[in-house]
Design an enzyme around this catalytic site. Structure first.
Site, PDB file in Angstrom:
ATOM      1  N   SER A  66       0.744  -1.188  -0.135  1.00 37.74           N
ATOM      2  CA  SER A  66       0.048   0.314   0.081  1.00 37.74           C
ATOM      3  C   SER A  66       0.999   1.278   0.242  1.00 37.74           C
ATOM      4  O   SER A  66       2.144   1.051   0.462  1.00 37.74           O
ATOM      5  CB  SER A  66      -0.647   0.125   1.018  1.00 37.74           C
ATOM      6  OG  SER A  66      -1.792  -0.924   1.295  1.00 37.74           O
TER       7      SER A  66
HETATM    8  N1  SAH Z   1      -0.669  -3.377   3.992  1.00 36.57           N
HETATM    9  C1  SAH Z   1       0.112  -4.722   2.474  1.00 36.57           C
HETATM   10  C2  SAH Z   1      -1.348  -4.586   1.806  1.00 36.57           C
HETATM   11  C3  SAH Z   1      -1.499  -6.058   0.880  1.00 36.57           C
HETATM   12  S1  SAH Z   1      -2.617  -5.491  -0.541  1.00 36.57           S
HETATM   13  C4  SAH Z   1       0.682  -4.278   2.229  1.00 36.57           C
HETATM   14  O1  SAH Z   1       1.334  -3.553   2.191  1.00 36.57           O
HETATM   15  O2  SAH Z   1       1.471  -5.138   1.743  1.00 36.57           O
HETATM   16  C5  SAH Z   1      -4.292  -6.338   0.294  1.00 36.57           C
HETATM   17  C6  SAH Z   1      -4.302  -7.891   0.736  1.00 36.57           C
HETATM   18  O3  SAH Z   1      -4.869  -8.435   1.144  1.00 36.57           O
HETATM   19  C7  SAH Z   1      -3.263  -8.539  -0.044  1.00 36.57           C
HETATM   20  O4  SAH Z   1      -2.055  -9.649   0.105  1.00 36.57           O
HETATM   21  C8  SAH Z   1      -4.220  -9.809  -0.687  1.00 36.57           C
HETATM   22  O5  SAH Z   1      -3.868 -10.981  -0.745  1.00 36.57           O
HETATM   23  C9  SAH Z   1      -5.279 -10.136   1.057  1.00 36.57           C
HETATM   24  N2  SAH Z   1      -6.565  -9.553   1.171  1.00 36.57           N
HETATM   25  C10 SAH Z   1      -7.024 -10.525  -0.224  1.00 36.57           C
HETATM   26  N3  SAH Z   1      -8.752 -10.731   0.493  1.00 36.57           N
HETATM   27  C11 SAH Z   1      -8.518 -11.219   1.059  1.00 36.57           C
HETATM   28  C12 SAH Z   1      -9.503 -11.967   2.314  1.00 36.57           C
HETATM   29  N4  SAH Z   1     -10.155 -12.639   2.084  1.00 36.57           N
HETATM   30  N5  SAH Z   1      -8.728 -12.398   3.621  1.00 36.57           N
HETATM   31  C13 SAH Z   1      -7.276 -12.202   4.334  1.00 36.57           C
HETATM   32  N6  SAH Z   1      -6.199 -11.644   3.009  1.00 36.57           N
HETATM   33  C14 SAH Z   1      -6.674 -11.227   1.866  1.00 36.57           C
END
Ligand code: SAH
Length: 223
Positions: A66
């Site tokens: 993010s």
């Molecule tokens: N804060 C993280 C954001 C990653 S993007 C960073 O900065 O790296 C969002 C993440 O949510 C992804 O890795 C995706 O796989 C995860 N995600 C999507 N749907 C999900 C769910 N139902 N349960 C758990 N994780 C989920």
């Protein structure tokens, strides 16, 4: 200049310009962003300038790390205190997990994609060695009831509407849920629980990847 000092310079610039300069005024958050080397949470070979750019960046599996400002802004919305128990949904790279842990939080973090949780489980303790974190390969829509209630729940992907289960796992004594919600028009939302009352506030318009609904037969596991 060696890469360690250029990393420190880019990090300081990110904190001054993209966070403090854009309204993040909680010193604890600014200090945490100064401490955590963001280049450890992007794919190997990523340019340092991209590791410190104020934009989301691809981390594989169709996911992104993010944007720094949004991570800081959402943590500021959580209004947390050291020792609070935080549920993070969407571990992704583990960068936000590291920021929360370095601020003295107890963190439970859920991620749907097994490879991402495995790499975050290595990357986060390498930069925050004394952290109190549980990494769990599970569906965020269900929260994680064994460790509930939570002082804060932070969601890094957008559901279309606010999942009931997450509201239930908030501490009745002021627990706060911060998440992006909506399909095309997403907004950051905070929900504060006071007993049986839920107080909802809308904030910035944002653009997040969707919170994915796993298939019915999907079974998570702790890694
Ligand atoms: N804060 C993280 C954001 C990653 S993007 C960073 O900065 O790296 C969002 C993440 O949510 C992804 O890795 C995706 O796989 C995860 N995600 C999507 N749907 C999900 C769910 N139902 N349960 C758990 N994780 C989920």
């Amino acid at each position: 200049m060696n890469s360690e000092s250029s990393s420190a310079i880019l990090r300081m610039r990110m904190v001054r310009r993209d966070l403090a300069g854009a309204g993040i005024d909680d010193e604890r958050i600014l200090n945490a962003f100064m401490k955590i080397p963001r280049e450890k949470f992007v794919p190997p070979g990523t340019r340092l300038a991209d590791a410190y750019g104020d934009y989301p960046y691809p981390i594989g599996f169709g996911q992104t790390i993010s944007q720094p400002f949004i991570v800081a802004f959402m943590i500021q919305m959580l209004e947390i205190e050291p020792g609070d128990r935080i549920l993070e949904i969407g571990t992704g790279s583990g960068y936000q997990t590291a920021i929360l842990a370095s601020m003295g939080m107890e963190v439970v973090t859920l991620e749907l994609i097994p490879d991402l949780i495995v790499s975050a489980k290595k990357a986060v303790p390498a930069v925050v060695p004394d952290a109190d974190i549980k990494f769990i390969n599970a569906d965020g829509y269900q929260g994680w009831s064994p460790a509930a209630p939570y002082d804060g729940i932070i969601v890094s992907a957008a559901p279309v509407s606010i999942p009931d289960e997450l509201e239930k796992q908030l501490s009745p004594d002021g627990g706060r849920l911060v998440l992006p919600s909506g399909e095309w028009q997403q907004r950051l939302i905070s929900v504060t629980r006071d007993g049986d009352n839920l107080i909802m506030k809308k904030s910035l318009p944002v653009r997040f990847v969707p919170l994915v609904k796993p298939c019915r037969h999907w079974k998570g596991k702790s890694v």
